[in-house]
Scaffold this active site. Structure first.
Site, PDB file in Angstrom:
ATOM      1  CB  THR B 232      39.967  26.520  29.404  1.00  0.00           C
ATOM      2  OG1 THR B 232      39.630  27.602  30.264  1.00  0.00           O
ATOM      3  CG2 THR B 232      39.117  26.573  28.144  1.00  0.00           C
ATOM      4  CB  CYS B 317      76.093   8.545  28.076  1.00  0.00           C
ATOM      5  SG  CYS B 317      77.116   7.595  26.995  1.00  0.00           S
TER       6      CYS B 317
END
Lengths: 384, 375
Positions: B232, B317
């Site tokens: 939809t 990191c």
């Protein structure tokens, strides 16, 4: 016919005059772990019964109980009166309709008209009449139907023993401060010590902005997972950024890890003494990485003034640790790729066998007390 | 707070959400429904489709399929476009294409990957040498999301078609649509666009497809979007997208020149002793890629955030080099130290010259300070 859960405790039954004290802690821990679920806990000789809960909560209760230390085993049972018809109905309920079986009866109530052999024979006979595919095999049964005739006029019927977490109830062996990094090892170390009855508080070191917020979030998640075994805990978070910068600037870079660990130990001891912890716990495993050599441990131990340092994983191989980590449910979180301490400052060739006098000589270049005090100011305490 | 991570997402335009509000509450019907209320929404979607498409392509030659995001559109292009032979793409692709072609490779299809130039644009010679008569799909990012490098997709498409007229040409235009002036040429078969990079709502993208091109759906179901993408439709998000896109294109050239100027002011203000530029004049002015060589990008990102400036980075990191460094940046031929210090500063139509100037000052201060600490 009511569904109940039988809980048998582990080592507590070996205790002598102080058994009551252990039992009280154990009961409180069970209550804590079942918080939010409707139930009642009753104590009988050598066991507890959880009663008056909704059938839909059984799995949830079993899951929570599997993380309570001090439980040797537990079973889901049907509680009926001292009446052979009712006992048979319960036995029929828990029995499979085919396979090899036997019935075992324990008769605590010696006034019951039939002895245990007779009860077993009677129930077994009726089950055989009921299910054609059933056969008795007392030596190698597929399942055993247990009938437990209690003194209070009730009988408990069940067919399974679930293995409990074992150990001693958390809180019975004091309190420790776990250095938790976010890796695989430290939660396992915490779990092992908690299993022996120690309640835990955790401490984590970070180097923001060299490390990120996800690394801290990961440690919070790990601590939450661990706290399911320890009936809650606290996480202390301390920044060691400035310490790393100072070591980087002033000392021989190869000593970075050795020196940083000494700082971590100092800070941890101070926080431990403040929060009433009686020891430090680390996830070090002998020779696993450069800093976890006996020399490295000597170096970090030498700054601890008052507390013992427990290293329960010292004798474990990495794969053994991973296996345990999977079993306690922390592995998936541990392997998320966020780092606790920044790799920016990590030396290419760290000292693996630091000589204590050299370490102390390097450390003289730093204002140790001021750095420790400064780090302590960054302390953030998170209640898990 | 100065927000200069617009290549990640752009602050939504409040007015276009207001304008589309009725599709959330009062016009809530299913656009596939047969009653008038639903049918009207179907017409609204059709209008939006044509309006958005018309901004960059001839609506007679192209059609538009709304998807849940740019990644989905890229995945549909890759998985439904590459059906045999080999697939040619570049090292500069967004993960939405790059991971998808890696999956194709895992499934046994031959994947060829072209190298990049120093600014992140594709090495055309190498790229074209990889295309042959067995190539079924080619995918080249229009504007690289890390360096801002612009690939001449019209020219590349023409050259690819000259070598193999049957190869499908796809381009991910998420960082180009609503930002840089261009029109789709008939040699481009598939093109990905996205709403939230131009001020729309997240969760809405589109795949533009050349008409008459047979492409299979990626998501099967009720047959929405001309059978090309079931599910939809999110009318609200689509209408927001339409409003934003129309607004962006109303002032596209003017904004483009403004951003070019802001880009110049920003890069001029950056301390060249501290930062090395990866982006060049030929790149999209909306994206500036620099490296604070020797200081990790993420460290600067956190410090900038604490100082009131939000920017992007190219490194994380992690000690794992594969995860730590950007594949695109390494492919530009820089070493790991440069790759470690990558920052991405990206502007939007709403960015002001003052903000850019202030941002450069903040970055200069942080990196100078950090370099001293780490010296």
């Amino acid at each position: 016919m009511e569904q109940v859960i039988i809980i048998r405790y582990a080592e507590i039954h070996l205790k002598g005059k102080n058994r009551g004290w252990f039992e009280r802690i154990f009961a409180v821990n069970m209550e804590k772990s079942l918080k939010g679920i409707r139930h009642e806990i009753h104590r009988y000789s050598g066991r507890y019964l959880i009663e008056n809960f909704s059938d839909g909560d059984t799995d949830l209760i079993l899951n929570r109980l599997s993380k309570v230390f001090g439980i040797h085993s537990y079973s889901v049972a049907l509680k009926v009166g001292h009446d052979m018809e009712q006992i048979f109905c319960a036995a029929k309920e828990v029995s499979c309709d085919s396979g090899l079986f036997k019935v075992e009866t324990h008769r605590a109530d010696k006034k019951f008209p039939l002895n245990s052999m007779q009860v077993s024979a009677e129930i077994g006979g009726r089950l055989l009449d009921c299910y054609e595919q059933l056969k008795v095999d007392v030596h190698n049964p597929d399942f055993i139907i247990n009938v437990d005739l209690r003194e209070n006029g009730t009988a408990l019927v069940f067919n399974k023993f679930y293995k409990g977490a074992g150990g001693m109830p958390v809180g019975a062996s004091g309190k420790g401060l776990l250095l938790i990094s976010g890796g695989i090892d430290s939660p396992v170390a915490g779990h092992m010590i908690a299993k022996r009855g120690m309640s835990l508080e955790c401490i984590h070191f970070h180097s923001y902005p060299y490390t990120n917020m996800q690394a801290k979030e990961k440690v919070i998640d790990l601590t939450k997972q661990l706290s399911e075994y320890t009936c809650g805990t606290k996480l202390n978070v301390v920044s060691v950024t400035h310490i790393q910068e100072e070591i980087h600037k002033k000392c021989n870079g190869d000593f970075m890890v050795t020196l940083l660990r000494r700082f971590m130990m100092r800070i941890a001891e101070k926080i431990a003494l403040k929060c009433g912890a009686q020891c430090l716990i680390t996830g070090e495993s002998l020779a696993q990485v450069a800093s976890q050599t006996v020399e490295g441990m000597t170096s970090s131990n030498s700054v601890i003034e008052r507390l013992p340092v427990l290293r329960p994983l010292c004798g474990f191989d990495k794969d053994e640790i991973i296996e345990r980590s999977r079993a306690i449910g922390t592995y998936e979180t541990s392997i998320q790729p966020y780092e606790d301490c920044c790799t920016v400052f990590l030396p290419r060739h760290p000292v693996t066998r630091p000589k204590l006098n050299e370490v102390i000589e390097e450390e003289k270049k730093l204002d140790v007390n001021a750095l420790v005090e400064e780090a302590l100011k960054s302390l953030e305490v998170i209640n898990i | 707070m100065i927000y200069l991570d617009n290549a990640a997402t752009v602050k939504p335009d409040e007015w276009c959400f207001k304008a589309a509000e009725k599709y959330l509450l009062s016009q809530f019907y299913n656009p596939s429904a047969l009653y008038a209320e639903g049918y009207n929404l179907h017409l609204e979607l059709k209008q939006a489709r044509e309006n958005i498409l018309g901004l960059i392509a001839d609506t007679r030659n192209f059609s538009l399929i709304f998807t849940s995001c740019g990644t989905e559109a890229d995945n549909q292009a890759v998985f439904c476009g590459a059906r045999r032979g080999n697939v040619v793409t570049t090292l500069g692709e967004h993960a939405a294409v790059f991971s998808a072609v890696n999956e194709l490779k895992r499934r046994g299809q031959e994947v060829r990957i072209a190298n990049l130039n120093a600014d992140g644009s594709v090495d055309e010679e190498h790229f074209l040498s990889l295309v042959d008569k067995n190539t079924s799909l080619v995918s080249v990012i229009h504007v690289n999301n890390e360096t801002g490098a612009v690939n001449d997709i019209a020219g590349l498409a023409q050259k690819v078609k000259a070598k193999n007229g049957f190869a499908l040409f796809h381009s991910d235009g998420v960082q180009a649509f609503g930002k840089i002036p261009f029109r789709l040429t008939h040699q481009i078969d598939l093109y990905t666009i996205n709403a939230h990079k131009i001020g729309g709502i997240k969760g809405c993208g589109a795949l533009i497809k050349r008409k008459n091109l047979v492409l299979s759906p990626y998501i099967y179901g009720g047959g929405q979007e001309q059978e090309m993408r079931s599910g939809t439709e999110n009318v609200y998000a689509v209408k927001c997208f339409e409003h934003c896109a129309l607004q962006r294109y109303k002032e596209l050239e003017k904004t483009y020149d403004k951003i070019r100027e802001i880009n110049r002011i920003f890069t001029a203000k950056l301390d060249k002793q501290l930062f090395g530029l990866i982006s060049t004049d030929k790149c999209s002015p909306y994206i500036v890629c620099v490296s604070a060589e020797g200081v990790r990008g993420e460290t600067i990102l956190h410090e900038a955030d604490d100082s009131g400036l939000i920017i992007g980075t190219g490194s994380a990191c992690s000690s794992n080099a594969k995860k730590r460094f950007s594949r695109v940046i390494l492919a530009c031929g820089v070493n790991e130290t440069v790759a470690d210090g990558i920052l991405r500063i990206s502007f939007s139509h709403a960015t002001t010259a003052e903000e850019a100037l202030r941002a450069a000052e903040i970055l200069n201060t942080i990196v100078k300070n950090r370099k001293e600490k780490m010296a």
